[in-house]
Design a protein around this motif. Sequence first.
Motif, PDB file in Angstrom:
ATOM      1  N   LEU A 124       0.819  -1.210   0.000  1.00 11.75           N
ATOM      2  CA  LEU A 124       0.000   0.000   0.000  1.00 11.75           C
ATOM      3  C   LEU A 124       0.854   1.262   0.000  1.00 11.75           C
ATOM      4  N   PRO A 125       0.346   2.356  -0.554  1.00 11.31           N
ATOM      5  CA  PRO A 125       1.048   3.646  -0.440  1.00 11.31           C
ATOM      6  C   PRO A 125       0.957   4.160   0.996  1.00 11.31           C
ATOM      7  N   LYS A 126       1.876   5.009   1.369  1.00 13.75           N
ATOM      8  CA  LYS A 126       1.857   5.587   2.707  1.00 13.75           C
ATOM      9  C   LYS A 126       0.561   6.372   2.917  1.00 13.75           C
ATOM     10  N   GLY A 127       0.020   6.236   4.100  1.00 15.17           N
ATOM     11  CA  GLY A 127      -1.182   6.980   4.431  1.00 15.17           C
ATOM     12  C   GLY A 127      -2.482   6.252   4.162  1.00 15.17           C
ATOM     13  N   ARG A 128      -2.464   5.177   3.344  1.00 14.17           N
ATOM     14  CA  ARG A 128      -3.683   4.428   3.038  1.00 14.17           C
ATOM     15  C   ARG A 128      -4.128   3.636   4.269  1.00 14.17           C
ATOM     16  N   TRP A 129      -5.399   3.775   4.615  1.00 14.69           N
ATOM     17  CA  TRP A 129      -5.936   3.050   5.770  1.00 14.69           C
ATOM     18  C   TRP A 129      -6.061   1.558   5.471  1.00 14.69           C
ATOM     19  N   ILE A 130      -5.801   0.752   6.486  1.00 15.06           N
ATOM     20  CA  ILE A 130      -6.030  -0.692   6.410  1.00 15.06           C
ATOM     21  C   ILE A 130      -7.276  -0.988   7.252  1.00 15.06           C
ATOM     22  N   LEU A 131      -8.309  -1.505   6.586  1.00 12.73           N
ATOM     23  CA  LEU A 131      -9.609  -1.693   7.226  1.00 12.73           C
ATOM     24  C   LEU A 131     -10.087  -3.136   7.089  1.00 12.73           C
TER      25      LEU A 131
END
Length: 552
Positions: A124-131
């Motif tokens: 994932l790119p930095k800052g993308r939430w993992i939900l």
Amino acid sequence: MKKIFTAFFLAFMTAFPASARLLPADLVVTNANIRTLSEKMPRAEALAVLGGRIIAVGSSEEIKEFIGPATRVIDARGKLLLPGFNDSHVHFMNGGAGLSSVDLRDAKTPEEFVRRIKEFAAKLPKGRWILNGNWDHENWTPNELPTAAMIDAVTPDNPVFINRLDGHMALANSLALKLAGVDKNTKDVEGGVIVRDAEGNPTGILKDEAMDYVQKVIPEMPFDLKLEVAQAATDYAASLGVTSVQDMSAGTDVAVYQELARQEKLKTRIYAVSALGDWQRWQRTGVQRAFGDALIRVGGLKGFADGSLGSTTAWFFEPYLDAPDSKGLAVVDMAQAFETVAAADRAGLQVMIHAIGDRANDEILKIYERVEKETGARDRRFRIEHAQHLNEALIKRFASNRVIASMQPYHAIDDGRWAHKRLDEKRLKGTYAFRSLLDSGAHLAFGTDWFVAPLNPMLGIYAAVTRRTLDDKNPGGWIPEQKITVEEAVRAYTVGSAYAEYQETEKGTIEAGKLADFVILSDDIFTIDPNDIVKTKVLTTVMNGRVVYQTK
């Protein structure tokens, strides 16, 4: 015009004998083993479809007269054909999003849990939430809750808020807690819990209403991404023979479904349910229960009474065995809940409330009973979602008050692995009481609670019929006296679910005049060993007379 033509044709079919019926069908299925679930004609071999509706059901020889040059003909080769499955309780957008999220449901150890998150975060790119995630600490030995400290090192640049599979607690990493402003000084909220360590610091676990601290800082998903998520959900549903869903968390995502329908990509009929607190919004528009067309409807409202058994927030009369200082949580004030339910009912909206524990079910039944007493009897179709832990008196009240038990049988074989740690034998007797509810005369509607449980109806039917827990430690069934038959389970997934959304005259059975939603299965689940039901696959799914899924 096509609707008008179809209505005219159905009237024509009724008025004239078979010899005069010359108009060809859009679709004909022959050589099928049809279980119609209709008392008028329980079994058949073939059916014909025109304009999205079934126009005839009978023998293959009888239905051949509807085949014209442009008719699509499906030879079912003797396979079982059933009405399309109608899942009475899903979280459709969450399920669609979960298809492309980290999958933690079957992580067997904390180490595997952390490894899967690490591998997913690396993409994932930095800052993308993992939900999403859907983890289950009951898979672990010891079954201790995860913490932010476990995952901080592998998610330094991505905020994390991953839910337990029941959706009633979630784990945040330290970055997510910081963004939400949750620290040692943050207060608990009514109906929720911030789990803390010995020094009072948040561990990262938030339960029920406390989850809102983090949820409110998660960025809104853009509309184009919502379309992708909904497309993934409807495609997946079609592959499992699910032609209708009752989306318990649709909220304002109705526009997403409308756009998919406009593009003719929506393969699932949707009853889009909003939060109970939204009743005034619908009242101002004049919308009442089950408003809309056959594809998308609104007017249902969902509320909450308690949490879940797995999170020890389900509300009971007596304490938990493994948490003797707790009886669970009432997530709302019951006096206020009555006022809201009564107001929504006066507005003509359908009310459905989540209740897991026996105390929660008792309180909601009291509210429903009081509303009816004060307002008068009418066809309300009040629902309790889950209705998991009941006693004999509660079961009788479901029937006498005509309250629909909207239940998810897969939860029984999941919870059955560990529920004995939380509840004594007396309380467990009324757990997922399918048999007792049906015998009492109560209305039973089946669903899955997807994303909380798998969307596949075969797993739910298997669970209701065998009650064989996922750890296979109950081969004869967990609380076996609550088993039901295959036909009863299928009815709950079709006829029962249609009734639960005021659609029993439109779908749920294979009959002339009803919507052409049906599924062809690889095996006859009525005659095979019940333990093999889980192996049954969908060969063809038809929704609105259109083939929306077919195996290659």
